[in-house]
Design a protein around this motif. Structure first.
Motif, PDB file in Angstrom:
ATOM      1  N   VAL A  15       0.846  -1.200   0.000  1.00  0.00           N
ATOM      2  CA  VAL A  15       0.000   0.000   0.000  1.00  0.00           C
ATOM      3  C   VAL A  15       0.877   1.244   0.000  1.00  0.00           C
ATOM      4  O   VAL A  15       0.622   2.199  -0.737  1.00  0.00           O
ATOM      5  N   ALA A  16       1.937   1.251   0.799  1.00  0.00           N
ATOM      6  CA  ALA A  16       2.851   2.398   0.842  1.00  0.00           C
ATOM      7  C   ALA A  16       3.511   2.626  -0.518  1.00  0.00           C
ATOM      8  O   ALA A  16       3.648   3.769  -0.968  1.00  0.00           O
ATOM      9  N   ALA A  17       3.919   1.540  -1.177  1.00  0.00           N
ATOM     10  CA  ALA A  17       4.532   1.664  -2.500  1.00  0.00           C
ATOM     11  C   ALA A  17       3.532   2.206  -3.511  1.00  0.00           C
ATOM     12  O   ALA A  17       3.858   3.075  -4.331  1.00  0.00           O
ATOM     13  N   TYR A  18       2.299   1.721  -3.450  1.00  0.00           N
ATOM     14  CA  TYR A  18       1.262   2.223  -4.353  1.00  0.00           C
ATOM     15  C   TYR A  18       1.021   3.702  -4.109  1.00  0.00           C
ATOM     16  O   TYR A  18       0.931   4.504  -5.043  1.00  0.00           O
ATOM     17  N   ASP A  19       0.914   4.092  -2.855  1.00  0.00           N
ATOM     18  CA  ASP A  19       0.680   5.491  -2.510  1.00  0.00           C
ATOM     19  C   ASP A  19       1.826   6.367  -3.016  1.00  0.00           C
ATOM     20  O   ASP A  19       1.603   7.484  -3.481  1.00  0.00           O
ATOM     21  N   GLN A  20       3.044   5.863  -2.962  1.00  0.00           N
ATOM     22  CA  GLN A  20       4.213   6.607  -3.429  1.00  0.00           C
ATOM     23  C   GLN A  20       4.157   6.868  -4.940  1.00  0.00           C
ATOM     24  O   GLN A  20       4.531   7.935  -5.401  1.00  0.00           O
ATOM     25  N   MET A  21       3.674   5.896  -5.698  1.00  0.00           N
ATOM     26  CA  MET A  21       3.648   6.058  -7.159  1.00  0.00           C
ATOM     27  C   MET A  21       2.381   6.741  -7.666  1.00  0.00           C
ATOM     28  O   MET A  21       2.310   7.121  -8.820  1.00  0.00           O
ATOM     29  N   ASN A  22       1.386   6.939  -6.780  1.00  0.00           N
ATOM     30  CA  ASN A  22       0.102   7.505  -7.192  1.00  0.00           C
ATOM     31  C   ASN A  22       0.138   9.038  -7.148  1.00  0.00           C
ATOM     32  O   ASN A  22      -0.248   9.649  -6.155  1.00  0.00           O
ATOM     33  N   HIS A  23       0.604   9.632  -8.220  1.00  0.00           N
ATOM     34  CA  HIS A  23       0.719  11.094  -8.289  1.00  0.00           C
ATOM     35  C   HIS A  23      -0.650  11.762  -8.329  1.00  0.00           C
ATOM     36  O   HIS A  23      -0.813  12.874  -7.843  1.00  0.00           O
ATOM     37  N   TYR A  24      -1.632  11.112  -8.904  1.00  0.00           N
ATOM     38  CA  TYR A  24      -2.973  11.707  -9.034  1.00  0.00           C
ATOM     39  C   TYR A  24      -3.542  12.086  -7.672  1.00  0.00           C
ATOM     40  O   TYR A  24      -4.016  13.207  -7.478  1.00  0.00           O
ATOM     41  N   SER A  25      -3.502  11.169  -6.736  1.00  0.00           N
ATOM     42  CA  SER A  25      -4.105  11.469  -5.432  1.00  0.00           C
ATOM     43  C   SER A  25      -3.332  12.570  -4.702  1.00  0.00           C
ATOM     44  O   SER A  25      -3.942  13.462  -4.115  1.00  0.00           O
ATOM     45  N   ARG A  26      -2.006  12.515  -4.745  1.00  0.00           N
ATOM     46  CA  ARG A  26      -1.222  13.569  -4.082  1.00  0.00           C
ATOM     47  C   ARG A  26      -1.479  14.931  -4.708  1.00  0.00           C
ATOM     48  O   ARG A  26      -1.652  15.925  -4.000  1.00  0.00           O
ATOM     49  N   THR A  27      -1.530  15.004  -6.028  1.00  0.00           N
ATOM     50  CA  THR A  27      -1.760  16.270  -6.723  1.00  0.00           C
ATOM     51  C   THR A  27      -3.099  16.874  -6.342  1.00  0.00           C
ATOM     52  O   THR A  27      -3.243  18.090  -6.267  1.00  0.00           O
ATOM     53  N   ASN A  28      -4.078  16.029  -6.081  1.00  0.00           N
ATOM     54  CA  ASN A  28      -5.416  16.512  -5.746  1.00  0.00           C
ATOM     55  C   ASN A  28      -5.665  16.604  -4.243  1.00  0.00           C
ATOM     56  O   ASN A  28      -6.790  16.847  -3.817  1.00  0.00           O
ATOM     57  N   GLY A  29      -4.627  16.401  -3.439  1.00  0.00           N
ATOM     58  CA  GLY A  29      -4.752  16.534  -1.992  1.00  0.00           C
ATOM     59  C   GLY A  29      -5.512  15.411  -1.327  1.00  0.00           C
ATOM     60  O   GLY A  29      -6.147  15.606  -0.295  1.00  0.00           O
ATOM     61  N   MET A  30      -5.436  14.221  -1.901  1.00  0.00           N
ATOM     62  CA  MET A  30      -6.169  13.066  -1.382  1.00  0.00           C
ATOM     63  C   MET A  30      -5.246  12.229  -0.496  1.00  0.00           C
ATOM     64  O   MET A  30      -4.199  11.778  -0.936  1.00  0.00           O
ATOM     65  N   ALA A  31      -5.655  12.009   0.758  1.00  0.00           N
ATOM     66  CA  ALA A  31      -4.892  11.175   1.688  1.00  0.00           C
ATOM     67  C   ALA A  31      -5.508   9.779   1.707  1.00  0.00           C
ATOM     68  O   ALA A  31      -6.716   9.626   1.852  1.00  0.00           O
ATOM     69  N   PHE A  32      -4.671   8.771   1.604  1.00  0.00           N
ATOM     70  CA  PHE A  32      -5.052   7.375   1.386  1.00  0.00           C
ATOM     71  C   PHE A  32      -4.894   6.559   2.664  1.00  0.00           C
ATOM     72  O   PHE A  32      -3.920   6.722   3.400  1.00  0.00           O
ATOM     73  N   ASN A  33      -5.839   5.658   2.921  1.00  0.00           N
ATOM     74  CA  ASN A  33      -5.781   4.766   4.070  1.00  0.00           C
ATOM     75  C   ASN A  33      -6.446   3.444   3.700  1.00  0.00           C
ATOM     76  O   ASN A  33      -7.450   3.435   2.998  1.00  0.00           O
ATOM     77  N   VAL A  34      -5.870   2.344   4.165  1.00  0.00           N
ATOM     78  CA  VAL A  34      -6.452   1.016   3.965  1.00  0.00           C
ATOM     79  C   VAL A  34      -6.708   0.405   5.346  1.00  0.00           C
ATOM     80  O   VAL A  34      -5.783  -0.099   5.975  1.00  0.00           O
ATOM     81  N   PRO A  35      -7.957   0.475   5.829  1.00  0.00           N
ATOM     82  CA  PRO A  35      -8.262  -0.109   7.136  1.00  0.00           C
ATOM     83  C   PRO A  35      -8.079  -1.626   7.172  1.00  0.00           C
ATOM     84  O   PRO A  35      -7.694  -2.172   8.205  1.00  0.00           O
ATOM     85  N   ALA A  36      -8.357  -2.299   6.041  1.00  0.00           N
ATOM     86  CA  ALA A  36      -8.243  -3.757   5.948  1.00  0.00           C
ATOM     87  C   ALA A  36      -8.282  -4.133   4.469  1.00  0.00           C
ATOM     88  O   ALA A  36      -8.759  -3.347   3.642  1.00  0.00           O
ATOM     89  N   PRO A  37      -7.783  -5.329   4.113  1.00  0.00           N
ATOM     90  CA  PRO A  37      -7.900  -5.751   2.715  1.00  0.00           C
ATOM     91  C   PRO A  37      -9.354  -5.703   2.255  1.00  0.00           C
ATOM     92  O   PRO A  37     -10.258  -6.136   2.972  1.00  0.00           O
ATOM     93  N   GLY A  38      -9.571  -5.115   1.094  1.00  0.00           N
ATOM     94  CA  GLY A  38     -10.922  -4.988   0.557  1.00  0.00           C
ATOM     95  C   GLY A  38     -11.617  -3.707   0.971  1.00  0.00           C
ATOM     96  O   GLY A  38     -12.773  -3.490   0.618  1.00  0.00           O
ATOM     97  N   GLN A  39     -10.913  -2.852   1.684  1.00  0.00           N
ATOM     98  CA  GLN A  39     -11.462  -1.563   2.100  1.00  0.00           C
ATOM     99  C   GLN A  39     -10.428  -0.468   1.821  1.00  0.00           C
ATOM    100  O   GLN A  39      -9.230  -0.710   1.933  1.00  0.00           O
ATOM    101  N   ALA A  40     -10.911   0.718   1.464  1.00  0.00           N
ATOM    102  CA  ALA A  40     -10.013   1.845   1.268  1.00  0.00           C
ATOM    103  C   ALA A  40     -10.749   3.131   1.590  1.00  0.00           C
ATOM    104  O   ALA A  40     -11.966   3.224   1.411  1.00  0.00           O
TER     105      ALA A  40
END
Length: 159
Positions: A15-40
């Motif tokens: 998840v951390a690696a995905y978040d690092q490569m996801n420029h779209y969410s960072r550019t738009n000010g979106m903070a990412f969290n995965v509470p459990a597999p199958g949830q975001a």
């Protein structure tokens, strides 16, 4: 260095690696969290660059947030099988207008997992301190599953 991806049990690292490569969410000010597999979850605050008219958020911003949360829920589950996902389709219903400085929380969850497709749903809420969250949009998405080593994601994980 191994030429295989890390163990699926290392969801946090994937998840951390995905978040690092996801420029779209960072550019738009979106903070990412995965509470459990199958949830975001994605949280974002509406900024001036998100507006389409005075004080009103463009629907495309909500669509981007929706696709991100739907896909991240599917992806967080697919990671358990060392898979990646891509959007096949999604639909959404806009329920309420969103305005400048609104804080949004998109909650995605996997509803169905098949051999080649994952279906997830999402609700985007407007958070207001001291009040019950208001659902501003709902959506449903379908995602294709494929081996993670088919994409540059595998290279990022091996660094």
């Amino acid at each position: 260095m191994s030429d295989t991806l890390p163990a699926a049990s290392n969801l946090a690292a994937m998840v951390a690696a995905y978040d690092q490569m996801n420029h779209y969410s960072r550019t738009n000010g979106m903070a990412f969290n995965v509470p459990a597999p199958g949830q975001a979850e994605y949280r974002m605050t509406i900024r001036e660059e998100h507006l389409s008219s005075p004080n009103t958020c463009h629907g495309g911003v909500l669509a981007g947030l929706m696709d991100a949360a739907l896909g991240a829920a599917a992806l967080s589950l697919a990671f358990n099988n060392l898979e990646f996902v891509s959007t096949v389709e999604f639909k959404m219903n806009y329920l309420h207008a969103v305005h400048l400085h609104d804080v949004l929380l998109a909650k995605g969850v996997v509803d169905h997992t098949g051999n080649t497709l994952i279906v997830s749903s999402c609700v985007i809420y407007r958070e207001v301190a001291g009040q019950e969250d208001v659902a501003v949009a709902r959506g449903l998405g379908t995602f294709n599953r494929y081996p993670a080593n088919k994409r540059d994601f595998a290279k990022l994980m091996l660094q």
